[in-house]
Write a protein that holds these residues in place. Structure first.
Motif, PDB file in Angstrom:
ATOM      1  N   ASP A   1     139.457   2.930  28.425  1.00 24.55           N
ATOM      2  CA  ASP A   1     139.615   2.878  26.951  1.00 24.55           C
ATOM      3  C   ASP A   1     140.022   4.147  26.019  1.00 24.55           C
ATOM      4  O   ASP A   1     139.661   5.175  26.423  1.00 24.55           O
ATOM      5  N   GLY A   2     140.915   4.075  25.186  1.00 16.79           N
ATOM      6  CA  GLY A   2     141.403   5.007  24.590  1.00 16.79           C
ATOM      7  C   GLY A   2     141.365   4.939  23.133  1.00 16.79           C
ATOM      8  O   GLY A   2     140.596   3.932  22.597  1.00 16.79           O
ATOM      9  N   ASP A   3     142.088   5.681  22.342  1.00 13.61           N
ATOM     10  CA  ASP A   3     142.156   5.539  20.773  1.00 13.61           C
ATOM     11  C   ASP A   3     142.615   4.234  20.196  1.00 13.61           C
ATOM     12  O   ASP A   3     142.201   3.825  19.183  1.00 13.61           O
ATOM     13  N   THR A   4     143.376   3.373  21.136  1.00 14.40           N
ATOM     14  CA  THR A   4     143.976   2.232  20.616  1.00 14.40           C
ATOM     15  C   THR A   4     142.910   1.052  20.829  1.00 14.40           C
ATOM     16  O   THR A   4     143.291   0.197  20.267  1.00 14.40           O
ATOM     17  N   GLY A   5     141.847   1.246  21.331  1.00 16.06           N
ATOM     18  CA  GLY A   5     140.862   0.241  21.683  1.00 16.06           C
ATOM     19  C   GLY A   5     141.246  -0.458  22.845  1.00 16.06           C
ATOM     20  O   GLY A   5     142.270  -0.707  23.543  1.00 16.06           O
ATOM     21  N   GLY A   6     140.348  -1.335  23.218  1.00 18.08           N
ATOM     22  CA  GLY A   6     140.444  -2.417  24.470  1.00 18.08           C
ATOM     23  C   GLY A   6     140.195  -1.601  25.938  1.00 18.08           C
ATOM     24  O   GLY A   6     140.396  -0.540  25.938  1.00 18.08           O
ATOM     25  N   LYS A   7     139.871  -2.415  26.660  1.00 21.19           N
ATOM     26  CA  LYS A   7     139.661  -1.902  27.873  1.00 21.19           C
ATOM     27  C   LYS A   7     140.748  -2.298  28.908  1.00 21.19           C
ATOM     28  O   LYS A   7     141.166  -3.382  28.775  1.00 21.19           O
ATOM     29  N   HIS A   8     141.120  -1.386  29.701  1.00 18.57           N
ATOM     30  CA  HIS A   8     142.452  -1.781  30.638  1.00 18.57           C
ATOM     31  C   HIS A   8     142.040  -1.168  32.194  1.00 18.57           C
ATOM     32  O   HIS A   8     141.325  -0.335  32.195  1.00 18.57           O
ATOM     33  N   SER A   9     142.377  -1.923  33.051  1.00 21.52           N
ATOM     34  CA  SER A   9     142.424  -1.686  34.401  1.00 21.52           C
ATOM     35  C   SER A   9     143.293  -0.708  35.013  1.00 21.52           C
ATOM     36  O   SER A   9     144.259  -0.473  34.461  1.00 21.52           O
ATOM     37  N   ALA A  10     142.574   0.113  35.686  1.00 24.26           N
ATOM     38  CA  ALA A  10     143.626   1.251  36.416  1.00 24.26           C
ATOM     39  C   ALA A  10     143.148   1.631  37.564  1.00 24.26           C
ATOM     40  O   ALA A  10     142.170   1.035  38.230  1.00 24.26           O
ATOM     41  N   ARG A  11     143.731   2.623  38.248  1.00 23.40           N
ATOM     42  CA  ARG A  11     143.418   3.286  39.507  1.00 23.40           C
ATOM     43  C   ARG A  11     143.440   4.685  39.361  1.00 23.40           C
ATOM     44  O   ARG A  11     144.866   5.366  39.174  1.00 23.40           O
ATOM     45  N   VAL A  12     142.256   5.628  39.883  1.00 16.47           N
ATOM     46  CA  VAL A  12     142.894   7.115  40.179  1.00 16.47           C
ATOM     47  C   VAL A  12     143.279   7.212  41.520  1.00 16.47           C
ATOM     48  O   VAL A  12     142.975   6.813  42.491  1.00 16.47           O
ATOM     49  N   THR A  13     144.559   7.914  41.402  1.00 17.22           N
ATOM     50  CA  THR A  13     145.269   8.032  42.630  1.00 17.22           C
ATOM     51  C   THR A  13     145.108   9.544  43.170  1.00 17.22           C
ATOM     52  O   THR A  13     145.506   9.554  44.251  1.00 17.22           O
ATOM     53  N   ASP A  14     144.857  10.357  42.559  1.00 13.78           N
ATOM     54  CA  ASP A  14     144.316  11.775  43.007  1.00 13.78           C
ATOM     55  C   ASP A  14     143.572  12.525  41.845  1.00 13.78           C
ATOM     56  O   ASP A  14     143.453  12.281  40.939  1.00 13.78           O
ATOM     57  N   LEU A  15     142.682  13.201  42.748  1.00 14.43           N
ATOM     58  CA  LEU A  15     141.609  14.180  41.958  1.00 14.43           C
ATOM     59  C   LEU A  15     141.990  15.381  42.358  1.00 14.43           C
ATOM     60  O   LEU A  15     142.375  15.748  43.420  1.00 14.43           O
ATOM     61  N   SER A  16     141.362  16.339  41.378  1.00 10.97           N
ATOM     62  CA  SER A  16     141.576  17.733  41.597  1.00 10.97           C
ATOM     63  C   SER A  16     140.302  18.430  40.871  1.00 10.97           C
ATOM     64  O   SER A  16     139.842  17.666  40.014  1.00 10.97           O
ATOM     65  N   GLU A  17     139.984  19.509  41.065  1.00  8.92           N
ATOM     66  CA  GLU A  17     138.652  20.282  40.132  1.00  8.92           C
ATOM     67  C   GLU A  17     139.116  20.276  38.744  1.00  8.92           C
ATOM     68  O   GLU A  17     138.246  20.131  37.854  1.00  8.92           O
ATOM     69  N   GLY A  18     140.346  20.230  38.219  1.00 10.39           N
ATOM     70  CA  GLY A  18     140.747  20.404  36.999  1.00 10.39           C
ATOM     71  C   GLY A  18     141.399  18.897  36.402  1.00 10.39           C
ATOM     72  O   GLY A  18     141.790  18.924  35.217  1.00 10.39           O
ATOM     73  N   GLY A  19     141.280  18.164  37.000  1.00  9.78           N
ATOM     74  CA  GLY A  19     141.886  16.646  36.560  1.00  9.78           C
ATOM     75  C   GLY A  19     141.955  15.477  37.463  1.00  9.78           C
ATOM     76  O   GLY A  19     141.561  15.841  38.702  1.00  9.78           O
ATOM     77  N   CYS A  20     142.710  14.626  36.803  1.00 11.65           N
ATOM     78  CA  CYS A  20     143.034  13.510  37.963  1.00 11.65           C
ATOM     79  C   CYS A  20     144.348  12.783  37.477  1.00 11.65           C
ATOM     80  O   CYS A  20     144.749  13.001  36.186  1.00 11.65           O
TER      81      CYS A  20
END
Length: 70
Positions: free
Chosen positions: A19-38
């Protein structure tokens, strides 16, 4: 894509909802992670600098995160 991370990445495939500034919920997938982000792979448009909240659904546990789009 320019590499901006200084920490090692971990390849994953985690279902998420964002969910971002534009509102509404959106489906997604996290495809990689690191200590500083994704990397959040999603249908929907976000702007650089936008604050995005998302929930990762992993191992019957929900993990909440808030991040700034770069």
């Amino acid at each position: 894509m320019d590499e901006r991370r200084s920490k090692p990445r971990l390849g994953v495939s985690l279902d998420a909802v964002w969910d971002g500034d534009t509102g509404g919920k959106h489906s997604a997938r996290v495809t990689d992670l690191s200590e500083g982000g994704c990397y959040l792979d999603a249908v929907g448009e976000v702007r650089t600098g936008e604050i995005v909240a998302f929930l990762e659904l992993c191992c019957r546990t929900t993990i909440g995160c808030i991040l700034k789009v770069k």
